[in-house]
Scaffold this motif. Structure first.
Motif, PDB file in Angstrom:
ATOM      1  N   MET A  17       2.055  23.807  29.440  1.00 59.21           N
ATOM      2  CA  MET A  17       1.759  22.792  28.435  1.00 59.21           C
ATOM      3  C   MET A  17       2.191  23.254  27.047  1.00 59.21           C
ATOM      4  N   SER A  28       5.104  21.543  24.795  1.00 60.59           N
ATOM      5  CA  SER A  28       4.731  21.092  23.454  1.00 60.59           C
ATOM      6  C   SER A  28       5.641  21.711  22.398  1.00 60.59           C
ATOM      7  N   THR A  58      -3.514  13.876  17.175  1.00 60.60           N
ATOM      8  CA  THR A  58      -2.769  14.564  18.234  1.00 60.60           C
ATOM      9  C   THR A  58      -3.708  15.297  19.183  1.00 60.60           C
ATOM     10  N   LEU A 112      -4.883  13.049  21.850  1.00 66.86           N
ATOM     11  CA  LEU A 112      -3.853  12.812  22.854  1.00 66.86           C
ATOM     12  C   LEU A 112      -3.735  13.987  23.823  1.00 66.86           C
ATOM     13  N   ASN A 113      -3.656  15.215  23.287  1.00 66.13           N
ATOM     14  CA  ASN A 113      -3.527  16.399  24.134  1.00 66.13           C
ATOM     15  C   ASN A 113      -3.786  17.643  23.297  1.00 66.13           C
ATOM     16  N   TRP A 114      -4.646  18.515  23.784  1.00 63.43           N
ATOM     17  CA  TRP A 114      -5.026  19.690  22.997  1.00 63.43           C
ATOM     18  C   TRP A 114      -3.840  20.637  22.776  1.00 63.43           C
ATOM     19  N   PHE A 145      -0.578  19.924  22.816  1.00 62.58           N
ATOM     20  CA  PHE A 145       0.375  19.291  21.910  1.00 62.58           C
ATOM     21  C   PHE A 145      -0.103  19.399  20.462  1.00 62.58           C
ATOM     22  N   SER A 146      -1.393  19.176  20.244  1.00 60.32           N
ATOM     23  CA  SER A 146      -1.947  19.265  18.891  1.00 60.32           C
ATOM     24  C   SER A 146      -1.865  20.683  18.361  1.00 60.32           C
ATOM     25  N   TRP A 190     -11.045  16.756  20.536  1.00 60.56           N
ATOM     26  CA  TRP A 190     -10.111  16.937  21.656  1.00 60.56           C
ATOM     27  C   TRP A 190     -10.760  16.660  23.000  1.00 60.56           C
ATOM     28  N   SER A 193      -7.063  14.776  27.249  1.00 57.25           N
ATOM     29  CA  SER A 193      -6.941  16.072  27.927  1.00 57.25           C
ATOM     30  C   SER A 193      -8.280  16.782  28.062  1.00 57.25           C
ATOM     31  N   SER A 237     -11.267  18.444  29.626  1.00 55.35           N
ATOM     32  CA  SER A 237     -11.337  19.103  30.931  1.00 55.35           C
ATOM     33  C   SER A 237     -12.382  18.464  31.843  1.00 55.35           C
TER      34      SER A 237
END
Length: 230
Positions: free
Chosen positions: A69, A73, A112, A115-117, A119-120, A155, A160, A162
């Motif tokens: 990931m 990213s 961000t 959306l996805n940890w 990616f952020s 997040w 994303s 968990s």
């Protein structure tokens, strides 16, 4: 300067002076767990070392997912189209008003992160130099804090998270252990109205706090043009 900003500056000075880096903290925690295993847990040194090694190898599959990931990213963050967009976005705040840059960095990190940890984490770090170059009066310490704001606020309410993803995955370990008796779809967790409202409120509170932490111009820690270009 407001009370919260003064408190933030004082805590920053204490942290910079007394808090060790992450490697030291990891070593201290590892040694603490080892000592507890050999005292309270009654394990021998060899057994504690063996358990540490087996535990580390058990996480290889998970760490490979995290690594993938992060790599993906990073590939997105250094792509020319995204870099051009980040440069344009960083130029939107007025350089004479550092609070605008702080809020932009915090908002970018928050959106961000939902959306996805991963990616952020990567893209916010990539966005930071653009913001610094375009807004040289903004406090660098607070900008770095804002780059991680989303990871500290929203997040896990996002796509994303968990726990919501695990309990929505067929044949997950919670089902096997009997903790859950049915799958819980994401419509009842991350997309539930309560969760969405909570995410918005948590994000707004985080942005309000960093806005209040903006120090006065004479106490702001800035970087030179040469440092910003590195």
């Amino acid at each position: 300067m407001g009370r919260l900003a003064r408190l933030g500056l004082e805590l920053t000075r204490l942290t910079e002076r007394w808090v060790p880096d992450s490697w030291i903290i990891a070593v201290v925690l590892t040694m603490t767990v080892a000592v507890l295993a050999m005292t309270a847990g009654g394990a021998t040194p060899g057994a504690a070392l063996d358990a540490w090694g087996r535990g580390l190898s058990a996480l290889l599959a998970l760490t490979m997912q995290f690594t993938l990931m992060m790599v993906v990213s990073y590939a997105c963050a250094v792509s020319p189209p995204l870099k051009r967009f980040l440069a344009w976005l960083a130029s939107r705040p007025n350089p004479e008003h550092p609070r605008q840059a702080i809020l932009l960095m915090g908002l970018f990190s928050t959106l961000t992160a939902w959306l996805n940890w991963a990616f952020s984490l990567v893209v916010s770090a990539a966005f930071l130099p653009f913001v610094v170059r375009a807004n040289p009066r903004a406090d660098f310490r607070l900008l770095v804090t804002c780059a991680y704001l989303g990871l500290g606020t929203v997040w896990h309410t996002g796509l994303s998270g968990s726990a919501p993803l695990i309990i929505a995955t067929p044949d997950n370990f919670l089902l096997k252990a009997g903790v859950l008796h049915e799958l819980i779809p994401t419509s009842r967790t991350m997309f539930a109205p309560f969760n969405l409202v909570y995410a918005v409120l948590a994000g707004l509170v985080g942005l309000a706090i960093v806005a209040a932490l903006v120090p006065p111009k004479e106490q702001a820690l800035t970087v030179s043009d040469d440092q910003a270009r590195r």
